[in-house]
Write an enzyme that holds these catalytic residues in place. Structure first.
Site, mmCIF file in Angstrom:
data_model
loop_
_atom_site.group_PDB
_atom_site.id
_atom_site.type_symbol
_atom_site.label_atom_id
_atom_site.label_comp_id
_atom_site.label_asym_id
_atom_site.label_seq_id
_atom_site.Cartn_x
_atom_site.Cartn_y
_atom_site.Cartn_z
ATOM 1 N N SER A 93 0.848 -1.197 0.000
ATOM 2 C CA SER A 93 0.000 0.000 0.000
ATOM 3 C C SER A 93 0.882 1.244 0.000
ATOM 4 O O SER A 93 2.064 1.205 0.307
ATOM 5 C CB SER A 93 -0.877 -0.002 1.239
ATOM 6 O OG SER A 93 -0.065 -0.091 2.386
ATOM 7 N N ARG A 94 0.250 2.352 -0.347
ATOM 8 C CA ARG A 94 0.884 3.640 -0.118
ATOM 9 C C ARG A 94 0.517 4.085 1.298
ATOM 10 O O ARG A 94 -0.445 3.597 1.884
ATOM 11 C CB ARG A 94 0.338 4.672 -1.104
ATOM 12 C CG ARG A 94 0.764 4.436 -2.518
ATOM 13 C CD ARG A 94 0.319 5.603 -3.383
ATOM 14 N NE ARG A 94 0.467 5.277 -4.793
ATOM 15 C CZ ARG A 94 1.614 5.351 -5.463
ATOM 16 N NH1 ARG A 94 2.711 5.744 -4.840
ATOM 17 N NH2 ARG A 94 1.676 5.045 -6.739
ATOM 18 N N ILE A 99 -1.185 5.946 4.210
ATOM 19 C CA ILE A 99 -2.428 6.694 4.393
ATOM 20 C C ILE A 99 -2.260 7.594 5.602
ATOM 21 O O ILE A 99 -2.367 8.798 5.525
ATOM 22 C CB ILE A 99 -3.625 5.742 4.537
ATOM 23 C CG1 ILE A 99 -3.724 4.854 3.292
ATOM 24 C CG2 ILE A 99 -4.916 6.540 4.716
ATOM 25 C CD1 ILE A 99 -4.812 3.840 3.340
ATOM 26 N N THR A 100 -1.910 6.987 6.731
ATOM 27 C CA THR A 100 -1.676 7.814 7.911
ATOM 28 C C THR A 100 -0.199 7.798 8.327
ATOM 29 O O THR A 100 0.176 8.477 9.259
ATOM 30 C CB THR A 100 -2.517 7.316 9.099
ATOM 31 O OG1 THR A 100 -2.184 5.950 9.322
ATOM 32 C CG2 THR A 100 -3.997 7.421 8.798
ATOM 33 N N ASP A 133 -10.039 0.875 15.115
ATOM 34 C CA ASP A 133 -9.602 -0.336 14.439
ATOM 35 C C ASP A 133 -9.665 -1.469 15.423
ATOM 36 O O ASP A 133 -9.066 -1.437 16.480
ATOM 37 C CB ASP A 133 -8.228 -0.192 13.803
ATOM 38 C CG ASP A 133 -7.183 0.303 14.777
ATOM 39 O OD1 ASP A 133 -7.576 0.722 15.881
ATOM 40 O OD2 ASP A 133 -5.994 0.256 14.455
ATOM 41 N N SER A 188 -9.414 -7.846 7.159
ATOM 42 C CA SER A 188 -8.845 -6.998 6.120
ATOM 43 C C SER A 188 -7.606 -7.642 5.501
ATOM 44 O O SER A 188 -7.503 -7.802 4.285
ATOM 45 C CB SER A 188 -8.487 -5.648 6.751
ATOM 46 O OG SER A 188 -7.636 -4.909 5.936
ATOM 47 N N LYS A 204 1.175 -0.711 17.494
ATOM 48 C CA LYS A 204 -0.267 -0.961 17.495
ATOM 49 C C LYS A 204 -0.654 -1.955 18.586
ATOM 50 O O LYS A 204 -1.687 -1.840 19.212
ATOM 51 C CB LYS A 204 -0.713 -1.537 16.143
ATOM 52 C CG LYS A 204 -0.861 -0.490 15.066
ATOM 53 C CD LYS A 204 -1.588 -1.078 13.860
ATOM 54 C CE LYS A 204 -1.672 -0.025 12.756
ATOM 55 N NZ LYS A 204 -2.202 -0.612 11.513
#
Lengths: 511, 511
Positions: free
Chosen positions: B203-204, B206-207, B265, B273, B297
């Site tokens: 992914s790129r 996002i946060t 989340d 996901s 996390k």
């Protein structure tokens, strides 16, 4: 002009409750700040700030680079001229979302948490998604009754509060779901004629075929400024106004704008919504009408009782004299469903017309009687008789006429919509059930409340005998498309059940 | 043209994931249908349909009465010309919202419910609010592990699925939250050099300040068509592509677009996901990296273990060979945070540079070793040594170069952003903690990942001795505004804790 300021511009797009800002993709700020479409930005101009959702524009005729477009309501909300210099920044998520996340995790929240949440909601810091998250997290049985009290208090305190400077300010509220249930338009003139203060504000229909404000609008203006309302109430002791203009418990409106489309409504939210609005409106004495029936909002007596206890628990602690009336919600009240048809019913009751719907008359008198008994000078048990006397003597009618004149009389036209279709009995028998949802849906499809003369006119009610082919109700519409939709829906499911006499459902309130 | 058709028009407003339709307030359909701004409408044209949120326009230069404007992505999604005739209708709320409401009420849902929900979400029938309601209702501990399996399966089945026609398709995934953690860029060439198939999509950011796709983009093109990817993987046995273009588990993307701004989340959603995406990508063997640390996390070992069990439960039932590695998440991995700085670290490890960050090298070799042991011909315990040999012999570097050439080489420029600021120690001591969140936030404020050369370069890591005034890390930025923001943030909280030697936190994995 510094690199990071933009000129305000009004973009003539109506985005309702949602603030939307438009930035040209070529705008240097858009590029520098790494904004993304749909991100939330903080707009500051002339000392005012607001949060808006960002839309990115590739059309210079909508906004130029160097301009900040705002959707209509958003622009109006700022009260600034086009060309005023503004800044934009990334919006921080509202701090109180921490509490929402704790609630999602199953924790109990305290008064401070609910106050913070309501403050952030009132300042429109919550997006629709965040509102949905809060509603779901605090829905159903997720709030205990202390939390419900905290929420109600917080909703009350985040808006303006009216003070009528009188010891007794009466009000009534029905939790809704029963078409044709226009008792307020009878209760207000009766109670005001008795001399009690009853400054009634009502809503317009959102999902129903008519709200009291829509029906009252057939007879008079209902859009009163706070000053007009104050003056009318001072002179008449009552009014029947639309409550949408006041800034009472604004959090409630924002929550409802998410609750409705989601189709989620918890009893807790309902109690908080009703009591925060009524307390903000300055009510000291309140009758809450809870209709019970198989197609009402409350379907079982045990649910109605649980809801009553919640109302009592919160009401007592917020210092409002509250009584709950559990009523018969097995079918629509009156005959007409839709603004003009309902106004006709109300006027018939008001004029003591022998054809007036008996259930509307009876229920209105019971409610008015209970309110009149809030008067310390009225002996317990005498309210109903006083209310009936006020109605039968024509004093209620005279009071209604004065209120109508004071609010701004309208040329009354009660002629129903010109397209009409009769739904007929498919067998001999007795009407055993009338579905509140289905009849409301048909009336809405026919065009109510936007089309004032559209709706459904019930010709038979529960217990009436019918012969095969005899009309049960009539659909009225103004436009062909609406008419065909409504007709089709009625043909799929008329909303009526026919049976033998003994199949009639007993009123649940009698259990 | 009949009264109820409208001409399609593209409105050059970018509303990202949300479909928006624009109707002129004077449009007869708008008036007849009783639409309201923000209501959801069903647009039908040439056999295609889509749902859109309605904005009402009072500016004829945006849309005329008789036209139906659609926001950019919405218009493109229809693949129709401007002027095509379209109809609009009230959109029914998605049927599966009934199941969501049951979940809100605490019921357990079955496979059919989750399949219906995911189908409706995939067909963009859910508004942001409805997505938020579903996420909150199914968040935290509200889904039991069977429901989680149903959800994962439904998410998998509502998108396309790749089939590599090989018995062993390896993949790795880190649950995220650790800046600089660019192990994939080392694991893929090592594993591919061993001959195993590892078609990695990433992914790129996002946060975060950089995703693997952002960092890889410093070295090569990452936007591959499915055909290009297929060819490269066939020739190279691996790739490092951006995963955004594939239509794998599209429901996941839609849920994430709501989850992120809400900051919610749940572990369940994370498992669904990751596994739905990996299964859709055709992976048969997967290593999941769960970093544990006070600013990771996952903060506690018991949480990591619970998460591991969830991954195993769902993975085993969906037929993927899955292993979880719990890793040290007490501080960022490597030195650089931000695309170019991270690419520099990766290349140093790849080139066996003595200055290469030891932790990035070590962790990459461990992960690669575990993946290599999926190979039935590799003896248990030999994976690490094989991986190290591939790296040290230069075979990994050669493979990486081939992959870069195949994807489309870039002129590499690793020079960090020209504005820089050093954050220095305020006392003598030892680095006892480095906050993952804070260092990531500073790097992001400095401009990463939009500005490739911006970010944070760590000069000291945990356990390093420092003297007062000695630099701890350096901020790099390209633009003055970003630079000042990042500097201010670092001055408020550097993210570093200094103490005495014995205060260093033990790795939680050792407990």
């Amino acid at each position: 002009m510094s690199i990071d300021t933009l000129k305000l511009r009004s973009v003539r797009i109506d985005t309702y409750h949602e603030n939307v800002a438009y930035l040209n993709r070529e705008c240097s700020i858009y590029r520098a700040e790494g904004f993304q479409a749909l991100s939330k930005i903080l707009v500051s101009a002339n000392g005012s700030t607001l949060l808006a959702v960002l839309n990115v524009v590739d059309d210079d005729s909508i906004v130029l680079p160097g301009e900040l477009g705002l959707s209509q309501q958003t622009f109006e909300h700022l009260h600034l001229d086009e060309g005023t210099l503004a800044k934009v920044n990334h919006a921080e998520p509202p701090k109180s979302m921490d509490a929402v996340r704790r609630k999602i995790n199953g924790e109990n929240l305290n008064q401070g948490d609910f106050t913070d949440i309501c403050n952030d909601i009132a300042e429109t810091r919550y997006s629709k998604m965040e509102l949905a998250a809060f509603l779901v997290a605090s829905g159903q049985n997720n709030l205990d009754r202390s939390e419900l009290l905290f929420l109600t208090r917080a909703m009350l305190q985040t808006g303006e509060q009216l003070n009528w400077h009188e010891p007794l300010v009466a009000d009534k509220h029905c939790i809704g779901g029963i078409p044709g249930n226009r008792t307020s338009m009878l209760v207000v003139p009766i109670v005001a004629a008795h001399g009690m203060l009853i400054p009634k504000t009502s809503s317009r229909a959102i999902t129903s075929p008519s709200g009291t404000a829509d029906t009252m609008e057939i007879l008079s203006n209902v859009n009163l400024t706070p000053e007009q309302m104050l003056e009318i109430v001072r002179e008449q002791r009552g009014c029947l106004a639309w409550g949408g203009t006041a800034k009472l418990a604004p959090v409630d409106d924002l929550l409802i704008s998410v609750e409705r489309p989601l189709g989620i409504d918890s009893q807790g939210q309902m109690v908080a919504s009703i009591l925060s609005k009524k307390l903000a409106a300055g009510s000291t004495h309140l009758i809450v009408d809870i209709p019970v029936g198989p197609t009402a909002k409350v379907r079982h007596m045990r649910q109605a009782l649980a809801l009553r206890k919640l109302f009592e628990f919160v009401g007592d602690r917020l210092n409002i004299h509250l009584e709950v009336m559990i009523t018969d919600g097995r079918q629509p009240i009156g005959f007409g469903i839709g603004p003009a048809l309902e106004a006709r019913d109300v006027l018939k009751v008001m004029n003591n017309d022998p054809d007036a719907p008996a259930d509307l008359r009876q229920k209105s008198l019971q409610l008015a009687g209970r309110i009149i008994e809030f008067d310390p000078d009225v002996r317990g048990g005498q309210g109903y008789a006083i209310a009936r006397d006020i109605l039968e003597s024509g004093r209620a009618c005279a009071k209604m006429n004065s209120i109508i004149k004071a609010q701004g009389e309208k040329a009354i036209d009660l002629e129903p919509g010109k397209l009409n279709y009769q739904v007929c009995a498919d067998r001999d028998g007795v009407v055993t059930q009338i579905d509140n949802f289905q009849t409301a849906k048909i009336a809405r499809m026919a065009g109510a409340p936007m089309e004032k003369k559209a709706g459904v006119d019930l010709l038979k009610k529960m217990g009436d005998k019918v012969s095969k082919g005899e009309p049960l109700y009539q659909i009225h519409a103004e436009f062909q498309a609406d008419f065909l939709f409504a007709k089709k829906l009625a043909q799929q499911n008329s909303g009526y059940s026919l049976g033998d006499n003994e199949q009639i459902l007993k009123p649940l309130t009698a259990f």
